[in-house]
Design an enzyme around this catalytic site. Structure first.
Site, PDB file in Angstrom:
ATOM      1  N   ASP A  36      33.940  82.032   8.339  1.00 17.98           N
ATOM      2  CA  ASP A  36      34.375  80.683   7.695  1.00 17.98           C
ATOM      3  C   ASP A  36      35.421  80.179   9.341  1.00 17.98           C
ATOM      4  OD1 ASP A  36      36.828  78.807   5.868  1.00 17.98           O
ATOM      5  OD2 ASP A  36      35.864  80.511   4.075  1.00 17.98           O
ATOM      6  N   ASP A  62      31.536  77.816  11.758  1.00 16.44           N
ATOM      7  CA  ASP A  62      31.269  76.766  11.424  1.00 16.44           C
ATOM      8  C   ASP A  62      29.934  77.018  10.938  1.00 16.44           C
ATOM      9  OD1 ASP A  62      30.192  74.380  10.975  1.00 16.44           O
ATOM     10  OD2 ASP A  62      31.151  73.283  13.432  1.00 16.44           O
ATOM     11  N   VAL A  63      29.202  76.526   9.705  1.00 15.09           N
ATOM     12  CA  VAL A  63      28.542  76.690   9.179  1.00 15.09           C
ATOM     13  C   VAL A  63      27.659  75.540  10.100  1.00 15.09           C
ATOM     14  CG1 VAL A  63      29.023  78.230   7.145  1.00 15.09           C
ATOM     15  CG2 VAL A  63      28.896  75.156   7.016  1.00 15.09           C
ATOM     16  N   TYR A 155      27.288  64.997  -2.687  1.00 15.75           N
ATOM     17  CA  TYR A 155      27.738  65.529  -3.186  1.00 15.75           C
ATOM     18  C   TYR A 155      26.582  67.255  -4.442  1.00 15.75           C
ATOM     19  CZ  TYR A 155      29.388  70.095  -5.725  1.00 15.75           C
ATOM     20  OH  TYR A 155      29.780  71.379  -6.176  1.00 15.75           O
ATOM     21  N   LYS A 159      23.444  69.386  -3.480  1.00 21.08           N
ATOM     22  CA  LYS A 159      23.414  70.713  -4.461  1.00 21.08           C
ATOM     23  C   LYS A 159      22.540  70.913  -4.792  1.00 21.08           C
ATOM     24  CE  LYS A 159      27.334  72.669  -3.561  1.00 21.08           C
ATOM     25  NZ  LYS A 159      27.760  73.674  -2.989  1.00 21.08           N
TER      26      LYS A 159
END
Length: 247
Positions: A36, A62-63, A155, A159
């Site tokens: 995270d 940092d993903v 968003y 997803k």
């Protein structure tokens, strides 16, 4: 213990659903790496898990950065010797970027919610292949199935991308013994529109079970998919939404 001697990475594990997953995994015997950007919260969660005889560590991640993913996998294996489970939980909501028609917001949502899942799956699978097994669980949303006038288009797109990428990854990595599944939560805290009074009322009314969900209810679904109990489950969706998309 359902995850005895397993090693798991949970992204976004410093708070919300990710924290619930990390704590439950540790309780079920896994060594957990909390990935995270929220250092204070992530370190606190890891410390609390370790204090109750669990095994956990926090790694700043940092993903959206491939370099960070490489470092995360390397540190995990250095600490625990292997990687068995990845939960791609980190994500942001449409409210985090504001303008639903803004290109910058679109790019940010796709980067954090979808590209991160691609990067995590790619690097975790590479680490799992030598072991001949592994489980990757990607957290999508009910908005990966349906849209709505209140949903941010970026968003929903991000997803939905997670949902279909999960199927492609399951087909790709299945011959190596790696399972890849997606989970689709409904309305629940800490989502912004589920925490204010007006938002709560409308979301409860739209949910057949007539209540909001709780992060632990998602965590138990993720636990099943991560565990060997789901050894013949791959490329599918687990919807945990109180019946919202059944309508």
């Amino acid at each position: 213990m359902r995850l005895k001697d397993k090693v798991a990475i949970v992204t976004g594990g410093a708070h919300g659903m990710g924290e619930a997953e990390a704590r439950l995994f540790a309780k079920q015997g896994a060594a957990v790496v909390i990935a995270d950007l929220l250092a204070k919260q992530g370190e606190a969660v890891a410390a609390e898990i370790n204090a109750i005889q669990g095994r956990a560590r926090y790694v700043a991640t940092d993903v959206t950065s491939e370099t960070d993913w490489q470092s995360l996998i390397t540190e995990t294996i250095a600490a625990y010797g292997r990687l068995d489970i990845l939960v791609n939980n980190a994500g942001i909501s449409g409210s985090a970027v504001g303008d639903p028609d803004g290109l910058d917001g679109w790019h940010k949502l796709l980067a954090v919610n979808a590209a991160s899942v691609f990067l995590g799956t790619k690097h975790a699978a590479a680490a799992m292949i030598p072991n001949g097994r592994g489980s990757i669980v990607n957290i999508s949303s009910i908005m990966g199935f349906v849209g709505g006038p209140e949903s941010h288009p970026g968003y929903a797109a991000s997803k939905g991308a997670v949902r279909l990428y999960t199927k492609a990854a399951a087909a790709k990595y299945g011959p190596s013994g790696i399972r890849v599944n997606s989970v689709h939560p409904g309305y629940m805290p800490p989502m912004l529109n589920a925490t204010n009074a007006a938002g709560r009322a409308s979301k409860i009314e739209a949910t057949p079970l007539r209540r909001l969900g709780e992060p632990i209810e998602v965590a138990y679904g993720v636990l099943f998919l991560a565990s060997d109990e789901a050894s013949f489950v791959t490329g599918t969706e687990l919807v945990i939404d109180g019946g919202y998309i059944a309508q």
